[in-house]
Design a protein around this motif. Structure first.
Motif, PDB file in Angstrom:
ATOM      1  N   MET A   1      49.980  45.859  40.023  1.00 59.60           N
ATOM      2  CA  MET A   1      49.365  44.616  40.433  1.00 59.60           C
ATOM      3  C   MET A   1      47.867  44.637  40.140  1.00 59.60           C
ATOM      4  SD  MET A   1      49.054  42.663  44.083  1.00 59.60           S
ATOM      5  CE  MET A   1      50.648  41.903  44.147  1.00 59.60           C
ATOM      6  N   LEU A   2      47.244  45.802  40.258  1.00 61.91           N
ATOM      7  CA  LEU A   2      45.809  45.896  40.005  1.00 61.91           C
ATOM      8  C   LEU A   2      45.466  45.450  38.587  1.00 61.91           C
ATOM      9  CD1 LEU A   2      42.953  46.676  40.846  1.00 61.91           C
ATOM     10  CD2 LEU A   2      43.479  49.008  40.130  1.00 61.91           C
ATOM     11  N   LYS A   3      46.268  45.863  37.608  1.00 62.55           N
ATOM     12  CA  LYS A   3      46.013  45.467  36.221  1.00 62.55           C
ATOM     13  C   LYS A   3      46.092  43.951  36.067  1.00 62.55           C
ATOM     14  CE  LYS A   3      47.398  49.687  33.887  1.00 62.55           C
ATOM     15  NZ  LYS A   3      48.271  50.286  32.876  1.00 62.55           N
ATOM     16  N   LEU A   4      47.034  43.327  36.742  1.00 56.57           N
ATOM     17  CA  LEU A   4      47.158  41.869  36.669  1.00 56.57           C
ATOM     18  C   LEU A   4      45.967  41.179  37.322  1.00 56.57           C
ATOM     19  CD1 LEU A   4      50.955  41.346  37.433  1.00 56.57           C
ATOM     20  CD2 LEU A   4      49.761  40.945  35.272  1.00 56.57           C
ATOM     21  N   LEU A   5      45.535  41.702  38.458  1.00 52.25           N
ATOM     22  CA  LEU A   5      44.378  41.105  39.135  1.00 52.25           C
ATOM     23  C   LEU A   5      43.120  41.229  38.284  1.00 52.25           C
ATOM     24  CD1 LEU A   5      45.053  42.320  42.777  1.00 52.25           C
ATOM     25  CD2 LEU A   5      45.201  39.971  41.931  1.00 52.25           C
ATOM     26  N   LEU A   6      42.953  42.372  37.635  1.00 53.39           N
ATOM     27  CA  LEU A   6      41.793  42.558  36.754  1.00 53.39           C
ATOM     28  C   LEU A   6      41.888  41.646  35.531  1.00 53.39           C
ATOM     29  CD1 LEU A   6      41.355  46.432  36.961  1.00 53.39           C
ATOM     30  CD2 LEU A   6      39.933  44.665  38.039  1.00 53.39           C
ATOM     31  N   TYR A   8      43.346  38.781  35.458  1.00 50.94           N
ATOM     32  CA  TYR A   8      43.065  37.431  35.960  1.00 50.94           C
ATOM     33  C   TYR A   8      41.554  37.217  36.059  1.00 50.94           C
ATOM     34  CZ  TYR A   8      43.413  33.206  38.790  1.00 50.94           C
ATOM     35  OH  TYR A   8      43.302  31.926  39.245  1.00 50.94           O
ATOM     36  N   ILE A   9      40.843  38.194  36.588  1.00 56.12           N
ATOM     37  CA  ILE A   9      39.383  38.092  36.703  1.00 56.12           C
ATOM     38  C   ILE A   9      38.749  37.966  35.319  1.00 56.12           C
ATOM     39  CG2 ILE A   9      37.285  39.351  37.337  1.00 56.12           C
ATOM     40  CD1 ILE A   9      38.948  40.544  39.692  1.00 56.12           C
ATOM     41  N   ALA A  11      40.131  36.805  32.622  1.00 57.90           N
ATOM     42  CA  ALA A  11      40.527  35.547  31.984  1.00 57.90           C
ATOM     43  C   ALA A  11      39.825  34.337  32.583  1.00 57.90           C
ATOM     44  CB  ALA A  11      42.043  35.364  32.084  1.00 57.90           C
ATOM     45  N   PHE A  12      39.640  34.333  33.908  1.00 57.31           N
ATOM     46  CA  PHE A  12      39.153  33.125  34.575  1.00 57.31           C
ATOM     47  C   PHE A  12      37.791  33.276  35.244  1.00 57.31           C
ATOM     48  CE2 PHE A  12      43.846  33.008  34.687  1.00 57.31           C
ATOM     49  CZ  PHE A  12      44.018  31.961  33.792  1.00 57.31           C
ATOM     50  N   GLY A  13      37.256  34.488  35.258  1.00 54.04           N
ATOM     51  CA  GLY A  13      35.940  34.700  35.829  1.00 54.04           C
ATOM     52  C   GLY A  13      35.870  34.539  37.332  1.00 54.04           C
ATOM     53  N   ALA A  14      37.006  34.657  37.993  1.00 53.28           N
ATOM     54  CA  ALA A  14      37.068  34.536  39.454  1.00 53.28           C
ATOM     55  C   ALA A  14      38.239  35.366  39.964  1.00 53.28           C
ATOM     56  CB  ALA A  14      37.252  33.081  39.866  1.00 53.28           C
TER      57      ALA A  14
END
Length: 56
Positions: A1-6, A8-9, A11-14
């Protein structure tokens, strides 16, 4: 999940709004993030749902 959250950050800057999906399990949250990344759409910008019940 950490890789996905990173991802996401990056890709979207948030941060992903985890508090908006706190009632979901980890698998569902991962699928939501993956869908956001695949469609290049931040969560909440459209109705991104992956629930098998279809009621969320």
């Amino acid at each position: 999940m950490l890789k996905l959250l990173l991802a996401y950050i990056n890709a979207f800057g948030a941060d992903f709004p985890i508090t908006k999906v706190k009632d979901r399990n980890e698998y569902e949250i991962c699928r939501i993030i993956q869908a956001c990344l695949e469609t290049n759409t931040a969560y909440g910008a459209t109705s991104t749902t992956t629930s098998s019940t279809g009621t969320r």
